[in-house]
Design a protein around this motif. Structure first.
Motif, short mmCIF file in Angstrom:
data_model
loop_
_atom_site.label_atom_id
_atom_site.label_comp_id
_atom_site.label_asym_id
_atom_site.label_seq_id
_atom_site.Cartn_x
_atom_site.Cartn_y
_atom_site.Cartn_z
N TRP A 244 0.82 -1.22 0.00
CA TRP A 244 0.00 0.00 0.00
C TRP A 244 0.86 1.28 0.00
O TRP A 244 0.35 2.37 -0.17
N ARG A 245 2.17 1.13 0.16
CA ARG A 245 3.03 2.30 0.33
C ARG A 245 3.05 3.20 -0.90
O ARG A 245 2.98 4.42 -0.80
N ALA A 246 3.14 2.64 -2.07
CA ALA A 246 3.20 3.45 -3.30
C ALA A 246 1.90 4.22 -3.48
O ALA A 246 1.90 5.40 -3.87
N GLN A 247 0.77 3.56 -3.20
CA GLN A 247 -0.53 4.22 -3.35
C GLN A 247 -0.68 5.37 -2.36
O GLN A 247 -1.15 6.47 -2.69
N MET A 248 -0.26 5.14 -1.11
CA MET A 248 -0.34 6.19 -0.09
C MET A 248 0.53 7.38 -0.46
O MET A 248 0.14 8.54 -0.30
N ALA A 249 1.74 7.11 -0.96
CA ALA A 249 2.64 8.20 -1.36
C ALA A 249 2.05 8.99 -2.53
O ALA A 249 2.17 10.21 -2.59
N ALA A 250 1.39 8.30 -3.46
CA ALA A 250 0.77 8.98 -4.61
C ALA A 250 -0.38 9.87 -4.16
O ALA A 250 -0.54 11.00 -4.65
N TYR A 251 -1.19 9.38 -3.23
CA TYR A 251 -2.28 10.19 -2.69
C TYR A 251 -1.72 11.46 -2.03
O TYR A 251 -2.23 12.58 -2.25
N ALA A 252 -0.68 11.29 -1.21
CA ALA A 252 -0.11 12.43 -0.49
C ALA A 252 0.45 13.47 -1.46
O ALA A 252 0.25 14.68 -1.29
N GLN A 253 1.14 13.01 -2.50
CA GLN A 253 1.71 13.94 -3.48
C GLN A 253 0.61 14.69 -4.23
O GLN A 253 0.72 15.90 -4.47
N ALA A 254 -0.44 14.01 -4.58
CA ALA A 254 -1.54 14.64 -5.30
C ALA A 254 -2.20 15.72 -4.46
O ALA A 254 -2.51 16.81 -4.94
N ARG A 255 -2.40 15.45 -3.18
CA ARG A 255 -3.02 16.45 -2.31
C ARG A 255 -2.17 17.71 -2.23
O ARG A 255 -2.69 18.83 -2.28
N LEU A 256 -0.87 17.54 -2.09
CA LEU A 256 0.01 18.70 -1.97
C LEU A 256 0.04 19.52 -3.25
O LEU A 256 0.24 20.74 -3.21
N LEU A 257 -0.18 18.87 -4.40
CA LEU A 257 -0.19 19.56 -5.69
C LEU A 257 -1.56 20.10 -6.05
O LEU A 257 -1.73 20.73 -7.10
N GLY A 258 -2.54 19.87 -5.17
CA GLY A 258 -3.89 20.32 -5.46
C GLY A 258 -4.62 19.45 -6.47
O GLY A 258 -5.64 19.86 -7.02
N GLU A 259 -4.12 18.25 -6.70
CA GLU A 259 -4.74 17.35 -7.67
C GLU A 259 -5.75 16.44 -6.96
O GLU A 259 -5.71 16.30 -5.73
N PRO A 260 -6.68 15.84 -7.69
CA PRO A 260 -7.69 14.98 -7.05
C PRO A 260 -7.06 13.81 -6.31
O PRO A 260 -6.12 13.16 -6.80
N ALA A 261 -7.58 13.58 -5.11
CA ALA A 261 -7.18 12.42 -4.32
C ALA A 261 -8.33 12.12 -3.38
O ALA A 261 -9.00 13.05 -2.90
N PRO A 262 -8.62 10.87 -3.11
CA PRO A 262 -9.77 10.54 -2.26
C PRO A 262 -9.58 11.10 -0.84
O PRO A 262 -8.50 11.04 -0.28
N ALA A 263 -10.68 11.66 -0.30
CA ALA A 263 -10.63 12.19 1.06
C ALA A 263 -10.90 11.08 2.08
O ALA A 263 -10.61 11.26 3.28
N ARG A 264 -11.46 9.98 1.60
CA ARG A 264 -11.74 8.86 2.51
C ARG A 264 -11.54 7.55 1.77
O ARG A 264 -11.98 7.40 0.62
N TYR A 265 -10.87 6.64 2.42
CA TYR A 265 -10.59 5.35 1.81
C TYR A 265 -10.24 4.35 2.90
O TYR A 265 -10.01 4.71 4.06
N VAL A 266 -10.17 3.08 2.53
CA VAL A 266 -9.74 2.02 3.45
C VAL A 266 -8.28 1.73 3.15
O VAL A 266 -7.91 1.37 2.02
N GLY A 267 -7.42 1.97 4.16
CA GLY A 267 -5.99 1.79 3.98
C GLY A 267 -5.48 0.52 4.63
O GLY A 267 -6.12 -0.03 5.54
N HIS A 268 -4.33 0.07 4.17
CA HIS A 268 -3.73 -1.17 4.64
C HIS A 268 -2.51 -0.80 5.50
O HIS A 268 -1.52 -0.30 4.99
N GLY A 269 -2.60 -1.05 6.80
CA GLY A 269 -1.52 -0.67 7.70
C GLY A 269 -0.74 -1.85 8.22
O GLY A 269 -1.10 -3.01 8.00
#
Length: 288
Positions: A244-269
């Motif tokens: 799940w690490r690559a997906q989490m990093a992609a979400y974080a990068q998108a948010r910082l760039l103002g790009e679409p990213a889900p505000a709620r999801y089920v994550g794997h920890g």
């Protein structure tokens, strides 16, 4: 008049005259009857006071302007020696609930305008100041108004010469509203801190995969004893399952760039003991 006798006319007088080029003159004239061949005469001694009067007029004008500025100031201003008022402006009087500066001066005692629990501290500052010490020149204190209520003030102080004496000149501004706002903010922060720290939900604030804040529930969720142990992690990626690490990093990068990213999801920890967990996760970008 002088012909009638020495006392019939003044011997000194001020005379207004003009020069040949029409400049005004202020002359001090001393007149003295004297005997003179052929009859009595008057001896005149003239002193030009024009520059002196011009200087005095300019000084009076500056002092008037100074008093207008002081009385119109938004800052309270007062001067005292040995805690006896020598001068206060109108703003200072109004701050303390008096109608006029004269009403404050009539009371005389500076200490009476300090809240009782402030007096010892401010007396100490004064003793240091007049003995050549280095007390703070800017500080806050509580004043005592005419009606007994308190007022928060910020004070700036320096030593001056006032009417030939060493005196303390101070300017004050009313910071009561700021103090109330600070107290309300602290109370609000305390309230929300209690809500966050006592929450059953794990709460995390992070930047660049490093924890800036988390509550106890978040630490417990991942098998850590305290939030401080979360802060000590080199990267929060340690708490994310490898798939799940690559997906989490992609979400974080998108948010910082103002790009679409889900505000709620089920994550794997991944807990610190290696066990995996699934988390319902809600995320948003904030200023911190």
């Amino acid at each position: 008049l002088r012909a009638k006798g020495p006392a019939a006319a003044p011997r000194r007088l001020l005379l207004r005259a003009r020069t040949l080029d029409d400049r005004p003159l202020a002359l001090e004239v001393a007149a003295l009857p004297i005997p003179w061949p052929g009859g009595r005469a008057v001896q005149l001694a003239l002193v030009d006071r024009s520059e002196l009067e011009a200087t005095q007029a300019a000084l009076a004008e500056r002092e008037a302007a100074f008093h207008h500025i002081i009385d119109g100031s938004l800052q309270g201003i007062y001067v005292h020696v040995d805690h006896r008022f020598l001068f206060v402006n109108r703003t200072f009087a109004e701050m303390f609930g008096y109608d006029t500066p004269e009403a404050v001066l009539a009371r005389g005692d500076v200490l009476a305008r300090y809240a009782p629990d402030e007096r010892q501290r401010l007396l100490g500052y004064y003793a240091q100041r007049v003995s050549g010490g280095v007390p703070p020149v800017r500080y806050e204190f509580q004043g005592l108004r005419k009606d007994g209520s308190t007022i928060w003030l910020e004070n700036r102080v320096r030593i001056v010469t006032w009417q030939g004496r060493q005196a303390v000149l101070a300017t004050v501004i009313d910071i009561s509203e700021r103090k109330r706002a600070e107290q309300e903010l602290l109370a609000s922060e305390e309230k929300y801190r209690n809500v966050v720290e006592d929450s059953l939900q794990g709460i995390l604030i992070q930047r660049d995969h490093r924890a800036l804040f988390c509550n106890q529930a978040f630490a417990t969720l991942f098998g850590l004893g305290t939030p401080e142990e979360v802060y000590a992690l080199k990267s929060l990626q340690e708490l994310v399952a490898e798939d799940w690490r690559a997906q989490m990093a992609a979400y974080a990068q998108a948010r910082l760039l103002g790009e679409p990213a889900p505000a709620r999801y089920v994550g794997h920890g991944r807990r610190m003991d290696g066990r995996e967990c699934w988390m319902d996760t809600s995320v948003k970008v904030i200023n911190w």
